[in-house]
Design a protein around this motif. Structure first.
Motif, mmCIF file in Angstrom:
data_model
loop_
_atom_site.group_PDB
_atom_site.id
_atom_site.type_symbol
_atom_site.label_atom_id
_atom_site.label_comp_id
_atom_site.label_asym_id
_atom_site.label_seq_id
_atom_site.Cartn_x
_atom_site.Cartn_y
_atom_site.Cartn_z
ATOM 1 N N LEU A 4 0.833 -1.205 0.000
ATOM 2 C CA LEU A 4 0.000 0.000 0.000
ATOM 3 C C LEU A 4 0.867 1.253 0.000
ATOM 4 O O LEU A 4 0.550 2.246 -0.668
ATOM 5 N N LYS A 5 1.982 1.183 0.716
ATOM 6 C CA LYS A 5 2.894 2.331 0.774
ATOM 7 C C LYS A 5 3.494 2.606 -0.611
ATOM 8 O O LYS A 5 3.599 3.765 -1.036
ATOM 9 N N GLU A 6 3.899 1.535 -1.320
ATOM 10 C CA GLU A 6 4.440 1.705 -2.674
ATOM 11 C C GLU A 6 3.374 2.264 -3.613
ATOM 12 O O GLU A 6 3.669 3.117 -4.469
ATOM 13 N N PHE A 7 2.144 1.815 -3.456
ATOM 14 C CA PHE A 7 1.045 2.305 -4.270
ATOM 15 C C PHE A 7 0.837 3.802 -4.037
ATOM 16 O O PHE A 7 0.677 4.594 -4.964
ATOM 17 N N GLU A 8 0.899 4.190 -2.751
ATOM 18 C CA GLU A 8 0.731 5.599 -2.401
ATOM 19 C C GLU A 8 1.862 6.445 -2.987
ATOM 20 O O GLU A 8 1.628 7.545 -3.502
ATOM 21 N N GLU A 9 3.087 5.950 -2.938
ATOM 22 C CA GLU A 9 4.223 6.683 -3.510
ATOM 23 C C GLU A 9 4.067 6.842 -5.024
ATOM 24 O O GLU A 9 4.387 7.902 -5.581
ATOM 25 N N ALA A 10 3.571 5.796 -5.681
ATOM 26 C CA ALA A 10 3.349 5.881 -7.122
ATOM 27 C C ALA A 10 2.284 6.922 -7.450
ATOM 28 O O ALA A 10 2.417 7.677 -8.439
ATOM 29 N N LEU A 11 1.239 6.995 -6.635
ATOM 30 C CA LEU A 11 0.209 8.012 -6.847
ATOM 31 C C LEU A 11 0.794 9.412 -6.682
ATOM 32 O O LEU A 11 0.476 10.321 -7.456
ATOM 33 N N ARG A 12 1.645 9.600 -5.680
ATOM 34 C CA ARG A 12 2.278 10.893 -5.450
ATOM 35 C C ARG A 12 3.164 11.296 -6.640
ATOM 36 O O ARG A 12 3.149 12.447 -7.069
ATOM 37 N N GLU A 13 3.964 10.327 -7.110
ATOM 38 C CA GLU A 13 4.871 10.611 -8.231
ATOM 39 C C GLU A 13 4.099 11.028 -9.486
ATOM 40 O O GLU A 13 4.567 11.868 -10.256
ATOM 41 N N GLY A 15 1.213 12.504 -9.484
ATOM 42 C CA GLY A 15 0.393 13.680 -9.216
ATOM 43 C C GLY A 15 -1.097 13.402 -9.151
ATOM 44 O O GLY A 15 -1.905 14.263 -9.487
ATOM 45 N N MET A 16 -1.470 12.248 -8.727
ATOM 46 C CA MET A 16 -2.890 11.867 -8.662
ATOM 47 C C MET A 16 -3.446 12.242 -7.284
ATOM 48 O O MET A 16 -3.630 11.399 -6.412
ATOM 49 N N GLN A 17 -3.726 13.529 -7.117
ATOM 50 C CA GLN A 17 -4.166 14.051 -5.827
ATOM 51 C C GLN A 17 -5.554 13.551 -5.433
ATOM 52 O O GLN A 17 -5.814 13.318 -4.255
ATOM 53 N N MET A 18 -6.436 13.372 -6.403
ATOM 54 C CA MET A 18 -7.781 12.888 -6.083
ATOM 55 C C MET A 18 -7.736 11.461 -5.537
ATOM 56 O O MET A 18 -8.438 11.138 -4.575
ATOM 57 N N ALA A 19 -6.891 10.619 -6.144
ATOM 58 C CA ALA A 19 -6.761 9.236 -5.668
ATOM 59 C C ALA A 19 -6.162 9.217 -4.266
ATOM 60 O O ALA A 19 -6.574 8.422 -3.408
ATOM 61 N N LEU A 20 -5.184 10.101 -3.995
ATOM 62 C CA LEU A 20 -4.598 10.189 -2.652
ATOM 63 C C LEU A 20 -5.634 10.639 -1.628
ATOM 64 O O LEU A 20 -5.649 10.164 -0.489
ATOM 65 N N ALA A 21 -6.505 11.569 -2.022
ATOM 66 C CA ALA A 21 -7.561 12.046 -1.120
ATOM 67 C C ALA A 21 -8.533 10.908 -0.791
ATOM 68 O O ALA A 21 -8.957 10.745 0.363
ATOM 69 N N ILE A 22 -8.871 10.111 -1.794
ATOM 70 C CA ILE A 22 -9.781 8.976 -1.558
ATOM 71 C C ILE A 22 -9.110 7.954 -0.636
ATOM 72 O O ILE A 22 -9.744 7.436 0.296
ATOM 73 N N LEU A 23 -7.848 7.694 -0.866
ATOM 74 C CA LEU A 23 -7.104 6.755 -0.028
ATOM 75 C C LEU A 23 -7.056 7.240 1.423
ATOM 76 O O LEU A 23 -7.260 6.453 2.356
#
Length: 153
Positions: A4-13, A15-23
């Motif tokens: 999950l942490k790697e997935f979150e880092e990939a979202l950050r890289e 720039g998927m801010q909406m997906a990070l907000a949902i997470l």
């Protein structure tokens, strides 16, 4: 398999801010529903030869782990290990080491067994017997080992 942490880092890289907000919203929901429970303590059954044979039967006929056998029969996992590895509890002998230890433990818990004498008293009586006494009745000290002084060098 990504964590999950790697997935979150990939979202950050990316720039998927909406997906990070949902997470983050899902995490908050999980934290709100999380309940901390105390560890599960199983009060084990008294080990008997019949229970030991049942443990061996389950171990031999199924692919169950020791922990699964322990949960199924309501005994401590350590007891399951003792039965499987060392063959303990298979005889109904009341003088077997494990039966004697169990009975001593039960007696100690119920307070029937007297407390052991203190070790300090036993040591002091052993020391006084080893030393000779002088005329005053005091124990004689053993001679001190030689020490070097500044002038000895």
């Amino acid at each position: 398999m990504a964590t999950l942490k790697e997935f979150e880092e990939a979202l950050r890289e990316n720039g998927m801010q909406m997906a990070l907000a949902i997470l983050e919203r899902l995490r908050e929901r999980d934290r709100a529903n999380r309940v901390v429970k105390p560890g599960r303590r199983i009060v084990g059954k008294k080990m008997t030869p019949e229970l030991a044979r049942q443990i061996l039967e389950l171990h031999g006929s199924t692919e169950m782990t020791q922990q699964e056998i322990a949960f199924k029969l309501g005994v401590n996992q350590g007891r399951v290990n003792e039965v499987i590895k060392r063959g303990k509890w298979l005889s109904g002998d009341q003088t077997a080491p494990e039966a004697v230890a169990r009975d001593k433990g039960k007696a100690r818990i119920q307070g029937a067994e007297p407390k052991r004498p203190r070790k300090a008293a036993a040591k002091s009586s052993a020391r006084s017997g080893a030393k000779t006494k002088d005329k005053a009745g005091k124990p004689q000290r053993s001679p001190a080992t030689a020490q070097l002084a500044f002038g000895d060098l």
